[in-house]
Design an enzyme around this catalytic site. Structure first.
Site, PDB file in Angstrom:
ATOM      1  N   CYS B 120     -49.250   6.245 -12.783  1.00  9.61           N
ATOM      2  CA  CYS B 120     -48.197   7.025 -12.139  1.00  9.61           C
ATOM      3  C   CYS B 120     -48.780   7.460 -10.810  1.00  9.61           C
ATOM      4  O   CYS B 120     -49.627   8.350 -10.771  1.00  9.61           O
ATOM      5  CB  CYS B 120     -47.814   8.239 -12.984  1.00  9.61           C
ATOM      6  SG  CYS B 120     -46.728   9.380 -12.094  1.00  9.61           S
ATOM      7  N   CYS B 123     -47.519  11.250  -9.664  1.00 14.26           N
ATOM      8  CA  CYS B 123     -48.077  12.435 -10.338  1.00 14.26           C
ATOM      9  C   CYS B 123     -48.958  11.939 -11.477  1.00 14.26           C
ATOM     10  O   CYS B 123     -49.996  11.340 -11.222  1.00 14.26           O
ATOM     11  CB  CYS B 123     -46.970  13.373 -10.813  1.00 14.26           C
ATOM     12  SG  CYS B 123     -45.596  12.576 -11.659  1.00 14.26           S
ATOM     13  N   SER B 124     -48.584  12.183 -12.712  1.00 18.45           N
ATOM     14  CA  SER B 124     -49.404  11.676 -13.819  1.00 18.45           C
ATOM     15  C   SER B 124     -48.537  11.415 -15.043  1.00 18.45           C
ATOM     16  O   SER B 124     -48.941  11.698 -16.160  1.00 18.45           O
ATOM     17  CB  SER B 124     -50.531  12.658 -14.147  1.00 18.45           C
ATOM     18  OG  SER B 124     -49.988  13.937 -14.391  1.00 18.45           O
ATOM     19  N   CYS B 125     -47.325  10.862 -14.835  1.00 15.73           N
ATOM     20  CA  CYS B 125     -46.442  10.512 -15.953  1.00 15.73           C
ATOM     21  C   CYS B 125     -47.204   9.645 -16.950  1.00 15.73           C
ATOM     22  O   CYS B 125     -47.893   8.702 -16.569  1.00 15.73           O
ATOM     23  CB  CYS B 125     -45.231   9.727 -15.448  1.00 15.73           C
ATOM     24  SG  CYS B 125     -44.175  10.682 -14.357  1.00 15.73           S
TER      25      CYS B 125
END
Lengths: 110, 217
Positions: B120, B123-125
């Site tokens: 991701c 962000c950090s999905c």
């Protein structure tokens, strides 16, 4: 723009717009202006851009999984030219790839 | 000075008596914002402190083993595979995972021709519902920037080297969906039970930075 009438079809070449809006959006910088191919119609989703700013995200927007050849993203890509990248892009960030035939108009304007 | 005796044989940086604090560094702007928002919401009755704890515990309870069971079933059950490719969230629920409130889930099936790796970049999905909390490297800027730019170099650092004939396909998770990689089923696993198969499916193989483990001979 409704889910029933997606503007793009699987297999169609599309270009990601080069818009630079302020606020929240989900289109990574490195795909903007790049040409890829629609791999999958992901479905209709609430618009994250308005949801993020207190809106209700309506109307939902069609989303597409767009596949890019890596060299189209990075001209100096070090791996095989057949490597790819997929990313889900909301419909209002896409346009038909330049030079490709335009899709037929759905209805003539009165 | 605190009166701490420095002459007992270990460097001060590794002070064995220091309390273990998350992160270690000074409190960040985001941490202050999170605490302020949480306290305000609790004060205004939006949710209770107990609900916050329950949500954290429920998130903590999720483990990569959940995803591994789904992959094992994907490998062995054609009906489940069909459902997973059509509607990943429904498949996960069929597999006994509570997907309430979770984003949609997409199974990315590796084949001898295509190897998926998930990131991701924005962000950090991460498919937390089926894998739990992401590892620190997944959230690092280095991984997020590099895996889209030079995926094969990053994979190599994880010990994964793929032939040029395989399409290394990066899946950048930017929107309303989460990606779970179904690694290739290792050779020599024909007679294994679901549990034995699931034990071969590591977290990293479901992110796509490694392959599934081979069965021990």
């Amino acid at each position: 723009m409704s889910a029933g009438h997606p503007a793009f079809q699987v297999g169609q070449r599309v270009r990601v717009l080069t818009r630079q809006p302020t606020g929240h959006f989900r289109t990574p910088g490195y795909v903007r202006g790049r040409v890829g191919v629609v791999q999958h119609l992901t479905g209709a989703y609430l618009n994250a851009e308005t949801l993020a700013h207190g809106g209700d995200g309506r109307p939902p927007l069609m989303m597409y999984r767009v596949q890019f050849q890596q060299p189209a993203l990075w001209p100096d890509y070090a791996g095989p030219a057949t490597d790819t990248l997929v990313v889900d892009i909301y419909e209002h960030w896409l346009e038909p790839a330049p030079g490709d035939p335009q899709p037929p108009q759905q209805e003539p304007r009165p | 000075m605190s009166g701490h005796d420095h002459d007992h044989g270990h460097p001060h940086d590794a002070d064995a008596h220091a309390p273990i604090e998350e992160g270690g560094g000074p409190v960040t702007w985001d941490e202050v914002l999170e605490a302020a928002l949480r306290e305000l919401c609790i004060e205004k009755g939006v949710f209770s402190g107990t609900q916050v704890m329950q949500a954290l515990e429920s998130m903590d309870a999720r483990r990569p083993e959940d995803g591994a069971r789904l992959v094992a079933r994907f490998w062995t059950d054609p009906d489940f595979r069909r459902l997973a490719l059509e509607n990943g969230k429904a498949a996960a629920e069929t597999g006994g995972i509570d997907m309430t409130g979770a984003p949609d889930l997409v199974f990315l099936e590796n084949t001898p021709q295509v190897h998926h790796v998930v990131v991701c970049t924005l962000c950090s999905c991460y498919p937390k519902a089926v894998l739990g909390i992401p590892p620190a490297w997944y959230k690092s800027k280095a991984y997020r920037a590099r895996v889209v730019r030079e995926p094969r170099a990053v994979l190599k650092e994880f010990g994964t080297v793929l032939p040029k004939s395989v399409d290394v396909r990066v899946a950048d998770s930017t929107a309303e969906l989460r990606f779970l990689v179904v690694p290739l089923r290792p050779a020599g696993t024909e007679g294994l039970s679901l549990e034995q198969l699931a034990a071969l499916v590591t977290r990293d193989s479901m992110v796509g930075v490694t392959q599934a483990l081979s069965p021990s001979p």
